[in-house]
Design an enzyme around this catalytic site. Sequence first.
Site, PDB file in Angstrom:
ATOM      1  N   LYS A  99       0.733  -1.377  -0.174  1.00  0.00           N
ATOM      2  CA  LYS A  99      -0.256   0.082  -0.060  1.00  0.00           C
ATOM      3  C   LYS A  99       0.846   1.494  -0.111  1.00  0.00           C
ATOM      4  O   LYS A  99       1.531   1.246   0.942  1.00  0.00           O
ATOM      5  CB  LYS A  99      -1.245  -0.196   1.053  1.00  0.00           C
ATOM      6  N   ASN A 208      -9.734   0.969  10.229  1.00  0.00           N
ATOM      7  CA  ASN A 208      -9.096   0.615  10.830  1.00  0.00           C
ATOM      8  C   ASN A 208      -9.430   1.587  12.221  1.00  0.00           C
ATOM      9  O   ASN A 208     -10.098   0.778  12.917  1.00  0.00           O
ATOM     10  CB  ASN A 208      -7.436   1.321  10.703  1.00  0.00           C
TER      11      ASN A 208
END
Lengths: 256, 67
Positions: A99, A208
């Site tokens: 990422k 998250n």
Amino acid sequence: MKDNFFIGGKLIKSRLIVGTGKYKNFKETALAVKASGADMVTVAVRRVNILDKKKPMLTDYLNPKKIKYLPNTAGCFNAEDSLRTLRLAREMGGWKMVKLEVLGDKKNLFPNMIETLKATKILVKEGFKVLVYCSDDPLLAKKLEDLGASAIMPLASPIGSGHGIQNKINLSLIIKNAKVPVIVDAGIGTPSDATIAMEMGCDGVLVNSAIALSNKPILMAESFKYAVISGRKSYKAIRMQKVLYGSASSPKKGLI
Amino acid sequence: MAKIQLNGKKHTLNQKFSLLGLLKKFKINEKKIAVELNGKIIIKSKYNSVFLKDKDKIEIVHFIGGG
């Protein structure tokens, strides 16, 4: 009905990708990841604490052989630092799917798209499969795809802000344009935000803070699991048309 | 004797250390980390044959929780 999710040719078993930051401890992280049903988790690359004799490691709690690690470049503000981080990540265990996240502003954490484009180009050339955190600009998203990004990951709102999708039109334009998966990354606050993203046609979401900072992260992780599945099924089912007037659900025939 | 910089902090090594030796000294599992020596990544198979010298800058990294 099969509805497999591939990124860069790799089968990802859940459309919910979760981050592993901000949890109380590794145990809670592992339990939340399990409850989320995620097949891929983001992780950060940081210095080992040399003097800590115990050295608890994330890999002791989340087995990288069982769950896909997606190394990130969080904290990098230019292409060079992000390349350095991801090359180290690749050396650690052969991770090619990564990422990319090049930040531009320390407060709002918006991506620096100029450096992001630069880094994407080099990473693709080096054989990485790059999932790119980006602004919700349809032109730049397309540019990333043209450079070889494996997935486009526009923000819904600033990282960790929990404001949900703030610019649905831009996100819709990105989805419409993209031939690679579009994954909403950053800003999701609740499972219903994730459902909305999926109903709009996103291929996945990355969450998250919304899980880790909730009161009961493990329960919230499970809620996100169903929210993403629900949104995806809803998208596939194609919603009804909206109408102006009421339309009775019960037939008039046989009315007493 | 070699003065090195390890993860941003100064350390003095009193004997000759290979990278693997250094990792063992600090009880670091070499399978779970990556090493950069003076800005260059050292592949795992070289840990045994790379020896540390004065003014070396070493970064040892691993994965932690992140979003």
